[in-house]
Each structure stands twice: as structure tokens, then as C-alpha cells.
Design a protein around this motif. Structure first.
Motif, PDB file in Angstrom:
ATOM      1  N   THR A 170     -95.247 -17.665  21.103  1.00 44.73           N
ATOM      2  CA  THR A 170     -95.409 -19.116  21.223  1.00 44.73           C
ATOM      3  C   THR A 170     -94.367 -19.849  20.387  1.00 44.73           C
ATOM      4  O   THR A 170     -93.833 -20.880  20.802  1.00 44.73           O
ATOM      5  CB  THR A 170     -96.832 -19.524  20.805  1.00 44.73           C
ATOM      6  N   ALA A 171     -94.072 -19.317  19.220  1.00 42.82           N
ATOM      7  CA  ALA A 171     -93.045 -19.940  18.381  1.00 42.82           C
ATOM      8  C   ALA A 171     -91.713 -19.945  19.113  1.00 42.82           C
ATOM      9  O   ALA A 171     -90.979 -20.927  19.099  1.00 42.82           O
ATOM     10  CB  ALA A 171     -92.925 -19.199  17.057  1.00 42.82           C
ATOM     11  N   LEU A 211     -91.776 -22.643  21.709  1.00 45.85           N
ATOM     12  CA  LEU A 211     -91.671 -23.973  21.115  1.00 45.85           C
ATOM     13  C   LEU A 211     -90.232 -24.261  20.683  1.00 45.85           C
ATOM     14  O   LEU A 211     -89.709 -25.352  20.879  1.00 45.85           O
ATOM     15  CB  LEU A 211     -92.620 -24.094  19.922  1.00 45.85           C
ATOM     16  N   ARG A 212     -89.599 -23.248  20.117  1.00 51.90           N
ATOM     17  CA  ARG A 212     -88.195 -23.438  19.747  1.00 51.90           C
ATOM     18  C   ARG A 212     -87.339 -23.704  20.983  1.00 51.90           C
ATOM     19  O   ARG A 212     -86.412 -24.498  20.951  1.00 51.90           O
ATOM     20  CB  ARG A 212     -87.666 -22.198  19.027  1.00 51.90           C
ATOM     21  N   GLY A 239     -90.568 -18.391  12.636  1.00 51.73           N
ATOM     22  CA  GLY A 239     -91.227 -19.147  13.708  1.00 51.73           C
ATOM     23  C   GLY A 239     -91.128 -20.631  13.500  1.00 51.73           C
ATOM     24  O   GLY A 239     -90.053 -21.177  13.259  1.00 51.73           O
ATOM     25  N   PRO A 251     -98.530 -25.300  14.715  1.00 50.87           N
ATOM     26  CA  PRO A 251     -98.688 -25.154  16.164  1.00 50.87           C
ATOM     27  C   PRO A 251     -98.669 -26.507  16.854  1.00 50.87           C
ATOM     28  O   PRO A 251     -98.822 -27.546  16.221  1.00 50.87           O
ATOM     29  CB  PRO A 251    -100.060 -24.481  16.320  1.00 50.87           C
ATOM     30  N   ASP A 256    -101.039 -21.927  21.480  1.00 47.14           N
ATOM     31  CA  ASP A 256    -101.527 -20.849  20.630  1.00 47.14           C
ATOM     32  C   ASP A 256    -101.260 -21.137  19.153  1.00 47.14           C
ATOM     33  O   ASP A 256    -100.259 -21.749  18.793  1.00 47.14           O
ATOM     34  CB  ASP A 256    -100.831 -19.539  21.019  1.00 47.14           C
ATOM     35  N   HIS A 257    -102.190 -20.698  18.312  1.00 48.19           N
ATOM     36  CA  HIS A 257    -102.057 -21.016  16.886  1.00 48.19           C
ATOM     37  C   HIS A 257    -101.167 -20.059  16.117  1.00 48.19           C
ATOM     38  O   HIS A 257    -100.789 -20.312  14.992  1.00 48.19           O
ATOM     39  CB  HIS A 257    -103.441 -21.093  16.235  1.00 48.19           C
ATOM     40  N   ARG A 258    -100.883 -18.931  16.731  1.00 42.65           N
ATOM     41  CA  ARG A 258    -100.042 -17.963  16.038  1.00 42.65           C
ATOM     42  C   ARG A 258     -98.583 -18.329  16.257  1.00 42.65           C
ATOM     43  O   ARG A 258     -98.010 -18.069  17.311  1.00 42.65           O
ATOM     44  CB  ARG A 258    -100.331 -16.579  16.617  1.00 42.65           C
ATOM     45  N   VAL A 259     -97.995 -18.976  15.273  1.00 44.82           N
ATOM     46  CA  VAL A 259     -96.631 -19.458  15.472  1.00 44.82           C
ATOM     47  C   VAL A 259     -95.681 -19.058  14.345  1.00 44.82           C
ATOM     48  O   VAL A 259     -94.536 -19.489  14.313  1.00 44.82           O
ATOM     49  CB  VAL A 259     -96.586 -21.001  15.619  1.00 44.82           C
ATOM     50  N   ARG A 260     -96.183 -18.230  13.423  1.00 45.58           N
ATOM     51  CA  ARG A 260     -95.291 -17.906  12.308  1.00 45.58           C
ATOM     52  C   ARG A 260     -95.510 -16.477  11.832  1.00 45.58           C
ATOM     53  O   ARG A 260     -96.644 -16.073  11.590  1.00 45.58           O
ATOM     54  CB  ARG A 260     -95.558 -18.865  11.157  1.00 45.58           C
TER      55      ARG A 260
END
Ligand code: SF4
Ligand code: SF4
Ligand code: FES
Ligand SMILES: [Fe+2]
Lengths: 475, 243
Positions: free
Chosen positions: A88-89, A92-93, A172, A176, A356-360
């Protein structure tokens, strides 16, 4: 008697540079050079600093394309951490990079180049600017401003700031995406795509008029370098290096960006602070190549989004066969890429996983060398760092998009000057064409010099003894 | 924070701050009374719970009838004092002190991990410090990143010695000291060895939390991510007083 013409500062480009036109005894252009006259030694003052400062530090080389540096730098830092960042990161990037592409290309096309395209290279310099365009083509000028704004608003929604966002971090991004922001971004896209398609359709009708310019504005036989997806499609954030030649033959393919040093050498000339990258196997200066929108479209098999692929097919018809060779068509390529970026952002944002909350990924540096490569609006951007075991920078190398095009820009100036500049009777409109060919590349000179702040350019005309005969300085 | 179990035989005095009447115990300092009553006096080296240092001079206040300015953190209240905390003269001095702090080392807030959470930066904003009128020294200071968890960037240090005091007085490790003279002063760990090689450092992180700037930070933080938490300090000191 031979003479030199200097154009400085080159207006409507980002930075400060000078163009020198060397005339021969017959008053014809014998040589043309593009100089960068300022140098900032950016690499030097990054030494000794923690690598985590690099994204913010390098983003400050430029107020125009900070997002590109931010991404390339963070990718180099990801490499130092040697972790894979959450999917997801990465998406987003990607959205941020595409939004940057939209705003940067819109600036280049509408604000900087449309005055020449719509009002003519010989029109009155006093009104040959976005305000002049506003008079004659108010809708187009407004559309350009709006399109740029849409790109900037998306960057701002993601990063919290239009310029120099600190949301992208090694590993990341640091927050989020919320559903509200996602919806707000999605709401902007249809209007942007509408504008992009209309501007593209309008520009298409103009292209036949520029037959002359297309022949003289850097119609070069060069290689093209860009990133592509593993499938060979258009790519801006990640991917692999492809190099094709002037006939469309693939010379290098699927090369991991970490091997860039095998492909790219950097020559130095005493007349400019900007380095001259070249394709190593062909040597200098035969290894001349171009990067950026023109190279990306020439190298890609397809865009992968519906409208952009239609436009890409039309782009390929600009020439009977082979890769599109004229740098004048950078403008065209930019419009195609704007369409692509808007379509792709929509696709990325529509995917529910984007929330999604997992971004880092969290880690400390796990190796001493990191390379990050991304496609900036102007072309392939390379950040390469070495750090000590404590994470302090010991060495860095940046290859900036504008730098890759240095050889091609010099060749293009020469071509356009040979075609348009008459040493006996130097007209402003001639020199504006010389500047305009540089604007095709949309160079970012503040990046290229790694200098702080903005720099303005100048055209000098010199005789064989080096005596300056005429100077045009604007901006 | 009112200190519990006040010692006996302490007089209560009355005085004025900015034209209003207050009373307090005579062993309280001006800054303590001001904090209790919500009167904002700027400070950098002062920190409740640590001994007084009196080095930064940001807390200077005016006393009626005296040309001399006094440090609010190092001056006790007294009967009949008329204290002024925010006169144009003080504002001017404070601004100048801040400018000197910025000119002395290298502060580039926009790339600093403490950007947005820095006491020095906050004061600069409060005093409208939009430019610095003295020349920057531009001396490069080193970064010591040898510690597993923390990092010291001497470019951002203002020599307030909060780290030295908290480490000595609260943690009891006495890892930090100050070395050198004048502008060459530097905070050092364990007789000037790399922090990571320190035998005395317990890695408690108190120094990092009390450091008002981006000089002491956690490793792994990116620009603007270093937030500090000072809550532990009054909590610990209160518990000690109760003992
Ligand atoms: S320590 Fe504070 S004042 Fe200094 S650069 Fe960092 S944020 Fe700015
Ligand atoms: S490191 Fe921080 S706490 Fe220690 S003296 Fe410097 S500024 Fe003050
Ligand atoms: S707070 Fe009083 S001198 Fe620093
Ligand atoms: Fe740039």
C-alpha cells in the motif's frame, strides 16, 4: 568575421543558464553550447549527515520537482534498510509521483511553452507569456492552471504540503490514507481527465502547423533511456531500465536500476557545471541518449490505460516509422503522460487496498550502499548513497533528469541555431527559438546544478576570437 | 507542580507581576510563580525538576527601580517586588538571544527531525524571528550516531545542559559533561568517547526527552518525527519528594 551569440537568462525554464552561439567567418553558426553557470556542491554538504535527512535535504535542490527527489531518495533509503516496503505504501507513493507528473507537465506545457505554441515564436516578447495566452485563449490558460492545481491538491492531500512533503519516509509513508481524502482525490480526477483530453485533442490539431519546428527542434538520432515495467509498459515509480536506439532496437533491457553504473558514464566539460552522462558501451559523446516523456513513450510497448493507449498510438504516427526523433514532440508526449497519470491515479485509488493501515516497514540501515531510481517528470532520476555503519552519509551521487539530456540539449541548440539564426541579422524571435528548444526538454536547472534556489539564463553571440557581439538577457 | 510537604518556617511574600498582585512562598523563584499562574516567561535551560542553571538568559525579567535585568529562573520572589515579564526591551533582548543561538550553530528546521516539535523553533516563531541580523558562523559540527538508540547532532545543540543535569540528577548516571570553552563548547559522553562506547549510559533516554531541540534524538526518526515527552520528569521528582 565570426561571432558568438549568447542567450541568458533562458526564460521560462527553471534555473540559471547561458547559451553561447559561436559564429564562423561567414556569420553562420559553427558551434552552440548550453552552460550551467552556477554550482552548489550539494553532494558535499550532505556528507556526515544521517541518511534519514536525505529525502528532505535533496528535495530542497528544487522547488519544482521536490516530490521526485523525495521518492528517489526514499527509495535509496529503503535500499539502505534493505526491506521491502508494504504494497500500500508503494501504491500511495505512486499516486504522489503521478500527481507530481500532472502538475509538472501542466506547468511545462501550459505556463511555459504554450505562449510559443499559441502566439508564435516571433510574437511580441512582452505578451509572450501565460498572461498573453490568457487574452487570446482564456479557456486553455484557465484549464492549464486548473490542471496544475489538481496535481498540487492531490500532493497536498497526501503529504500535507504542496511543496516538500515529509509524508514519504524510508520504509514507506508515515500515515495511511483516509477514506475521506481518497474520495476527495477521486472527485478531482474526472475534471482533470476532461481537461487533459480536451487539451490533447486541441494540441493534435496544431501539430501539423509545426512541421518546420519538428524538423529543427532537436530532431536527433539518439538512444532513449527510461524505466519500464517487467512487461515493457510505461513506468514512473519503479521498474527496470530499457535503452533503445534511434531505430527502436533494444540495446539494454530489464536492467535492475542498481546496475546503472554499468550503463551510464558521466563526462565533464569545462564550459558547464552540468555533467554529460552517456551510454558507456558506445563511449563519449557517441553514447548520447535522451530521457523523459519522449524516451518513456518511445520505450514503452503500451501505457496500460485506455485513453493514454489511444493517444500513444496516435503519437506513434507522428513519424512514418521508428521512435519519434524530434524533441519538439516532448510536448506531445507530456500531454499523453498527463492523461495516463490521471487514469492511473484513478485505478490506484479505486483499489480498496489503498486504505490499508500497513504503510511502513521499520528497520535500521542494514547495508552501506543504497540506490534509488524513479522517473521524474523530466526523466530518470538516480540517487546513490554510501553510509558508514552508524548511518552517516560518506558519499553520494545524484544523476538528475535534466543532466541525462545535456548532450541532446547541446545538439538541439546547435540544430535550431543553424536553421534559424542568421549571424548578420540577429532577431529576438530567432533567439527565442533557441530558448524554446531548451524548453522542449523542460530542464530543471536548479536540480541540474544541485544548487539552492532559482536561477534565471542568457544567449551570447561570439566571434571566433571569443568576443561577445550580442547578448540577449531576459527574465 | 506544587511540591508536597512544604518545609516549615518559610514566609509568604506578596509582590506584583505585570501589575497584578500575587503571593507566594519566599523560596520560590519568579519563573515558578509565573508558571503556576499561567504567565508565559520564555526559557530554554530551565526545566522544572532539574537544578537551576541560568545560562540561556531567555527568562530575563525587569524589576521596577533596577536597571539590571534578572533571570527569572535564578531569582527568588521577595516582598514588594514589581516584576515585568514582557516589556519591549525584553522582547528585543529575547529576539537577539534567539538570533545568536541560530547563528552560532547550524539550524535548518525544514530538514530537522525535530521540525515542528522544537522549543527553540517555537520561541523563534513566538518572537517573530523571520531573519537573523548577525552573520552565521557556519562551522560544521559532527554528528555522533554511534549509540544503538540515540544520536547527538552538535549542530543543533544550544548548550542548555538539560541533558547533563537530568542524567546526573535524575538518572544518576552522569554520562554527560560539557567540554571546551566559549563557542567551542560541546556536550560529551564519558570523557569524550563516542556515545555508543559509553560504559555509564543506561540508554534510559531521559536526556533525549529533555533536550529542547533536535540535538538529542532517537535513531530511526525522519524529518519532523521526533516528538519529545517531558511528563516523566515532574512525576519522578514528585515521587522522590514523597519518599
Ligand atoms: S533543533 Fe529546532 S531550531 Fe534547530 S533546526 Fe531543529 S527544529 Fe530548527
Ligand atoms: S544536547 Fe540538547 S539538552 Fe544537551 S545541552 Fe545540547 S541542547 Fe541542551
Ligand atoms: S531559563 Fe533562565 S537562564 Fe535559561
Ligand atoms: Fe528540479
Amino acid at each position: 568575421m565570426s561571432r558568438t551569440i549568447t542567450i541568458e537568462p533562458v526564460t521560462r525554464i527553471e534555473g540559471h543558464a547561458r547559451i553561447t552561439l559561436q559564429l564562423d567567418d561567414a556569420g553562420k553558426v559553427s558551434d552552440a553550447r548550453f552552460h550551467l553557470t552556477q554550482f552548489r556542491g550539494f553532494e558535499k554538504f550532505c556528507e556526515g549527515r544521517p541518511y534519514r535527512e536525505m529525502p528532505a535535504l535533496t528535495a530542497r535542490t528544487c522547488g519544482i520537482c521536490p516530490v521526485s527527489h523525495l521518492l528517489a531518495s526514499n527509495k535509496a533509503c529503503d535500499d539502505l534498510l534493505s526491506v521491502g516496503i508494504p504494497a500500500t505504501a508503494e501504491r500511495l507513493r505512486r499516486v504522489m509521483n503521478l500527481a507530481q507528473l500532472v502538475q509538472s507537465h501542466a506547468l511545462s506545457f501550459f505556463h511555459l511553452s504554450s505562449p510559443d505554441l499559441l502566439l508564435g515564436w516571433d510574437s511580441d516578447p512582452a505578451s509572450r507569456n501565460i498572461f498573453g495566452v490568457m487574452q487570446g485563449h482564456p479557456q486553455l490558460a484557465r484549464d492549464g492552471i486548473r490542471l496544475r492545481q489538481i496535481g498540487q491538491q492531490i500532493i497536498e492531500m497526501l503529504g500535507g504540503k504542496k511543496i516538500h512533503p515529509t509524508w514519504v519516509v524510508p520504509g514507506g509513508v508515515n500515515e495511511p490514507l483516509t477514506a475521506e481524502k481518497r474520495d476527495a482525490m477521486l472527485a478531482l480526477l474526472p475534471e482533470g481527465l476532461e481537461i487533459a483530453k480536451e487539451s490533447y485533442a486541441f494540441f493534435k490539431t496544431l501539430v501539423p502547423k509545426f512541421h518546420q519546428e519538428a524538423r529543427h527542434f532537436g530532431d536527433l538520432q539518439t538512444l532513449f533511456l527510461s524505466l519500464i515495467t517487467p512487461e515493457g509498459d510505461l513506468e514512473h515509480y519503479d521498474g527496470l531500465i530499457r535503452i533503445t536506439d534511434a531505430h527502436g532496437h533494444i540495446l539494454e533491457d530489464m536492467v535492475p536500476p542498481s546496475e546503472y553504473q554499468r550503463l551510464i558514464g558521466e563526462a565533464v566539460e569545462d564550459f558547464s557545471y552540468m555533467k554529460f552522462p552517456y551510454y558507456k558501451p558506445l563511449g563519449y559523446p557517441r553514447g548520447i541518449y535522451r530521457v523523459g516523456p519522449l524516451a518513456r513513450l518511445n520505450n514503452a510497448e503500451s501505457c496500460g490505460t485506455p485513453y493514454a493507449d489511444v493517444a500513444l498510438a496516435e503519437f506513434r504516427t507522428l513519424q512514418e516509422s521508428g521512435p519519434i526523433s524530434s524533441s519538439f514532440h516532448y510536448h506531445y508526449a507530456r500531454l499523453v503522460e498527463i492523461i495516463f497519470a490521471l487514469e492511473m491515479m484513478k485505478r490506484l485509488l479505486k483499489d480498496p487496498q489503498i486504505l490499508d493501515h500497513r504503510v511502513r516497514a521499520r528497520a535500521r540501515s542494514n547495508q552501506n550502499e543504497g540506490i534509488g531510481v524513479a522517473e521524474a517528470p523530466r526523466g530518470t532520476l538516480i540517487h546513490h548513497y554510501r553510509i558508514d555503519d552508524e548511518g552517516l552519509l560518506t558519499w553520494m551521487n545524484l544523476i538528475i533528469a535534466t543532466g541525462h539530456n545535456n548532450l541532446a540539449m547541446n545538439a538541439s541548440i546547435r540544430q535550431v541555431a543553424e536553421a534559424y539564426v542568421d549571424g548578420a541579422n540577429v532577431q529576438e524571435g530567432m533567439l527565442n527559438r533557441v530558448e524554446a528548444v531548451i524548453r522542449c526538454y523542460d530542464p530543471c536547472l536548479s536540480c541540474a546544478s544541485h544548487a539552492f534556489g532559482q536561477m534565471p539564463l542568457q544567449v551570447d553571440v561570439a566571434d571566433p576570437t571569443g568576443r561577445i557581439l550580442a547578448t540577449v538577457r531576459r527574465g | 507542580m506544587p511540591i508536597p510537604a512544604p518545609p516549615t518556617n518559610v514566609r509568604v511574600v506578596t509582590f506584583q507581576i505585570d501589575g497584578r498582585d500575587y503571593s507566594a512562598r519566599e523560596d520560590e523563584t519568579i519563573i515558578e510563580v509565573a508558571r503556576e499562574n499561567g504567565i508565559p516567561i520564555p526559557s530554554l535551560c530551565y526545566l522544572e525538576g532539574l537544578s537551576t542553571w541560568g545560562a540561556c538568559r531567555l527568562c530575563l525579567v525587569e524589576l521596577a527601580g533596577s536597571p539590571r535585568l534578572v533571570a527569572a529562573c535564578a531569582t527568588q520572589v521577595a516582598e514588594g517586588l514589581q516584576i515585568y515579564t514582557d516589556t519591549p526591551r525584553l522582547q528585543r533582548y529575547r529576539r537577539t538571544i534567539l538570533e545568536l543561538l541560530f547563528a552560532e550553530r547550524n539550524h535548518v528546521c525544514s530538514v530537522c527531525v525535530s521540525n515542528g516539535h522544537c522549543e527553540l523553533q517555537a520561541l523563534a516563531q513566538r518572537y517573530g524571528l523571520d531573519h537573523v541580523r548577525v552573520p552565521y558562523r557556519h562551522v560544521a559540527y559532527e554528528v555522533d550516531a554511534s549509540h544503538e538508540m540515540f544520536r547527538v547532532d552538535h549542530n543543533r545543540c544550544i548548550l542548555c545542559t538539560r541533558c547533563v543535569r537530568v542524567c546526573d540528577e535524575v538518572e544518576g548516571a552522569h554520562t554527560w559533561d560539557v567540554m571546551g570553552r566559549g563557542s567551542d563548547c560541546r556536550v560529551i559522553t564519558d570523557m569524550n568517547r563516542p556515545w555508543g562506547a559509553s560504559d555509564t549510559c543506561t540508554s534510559c533516554g531521559k536526556c533525549v526527552q529533555v533536550c529542547p531541540t533536535g540535538a538529542l534524538v532517537k535513531q530511526g526518526t525522519s524529518v519532523g518525527e521526533m516528538t519529545k515527552d517531558l511528563h516523566f520528569l515532574p512525576y519522578i521528582t514528585r515521587r522522590r519528594h514523597n519518599r
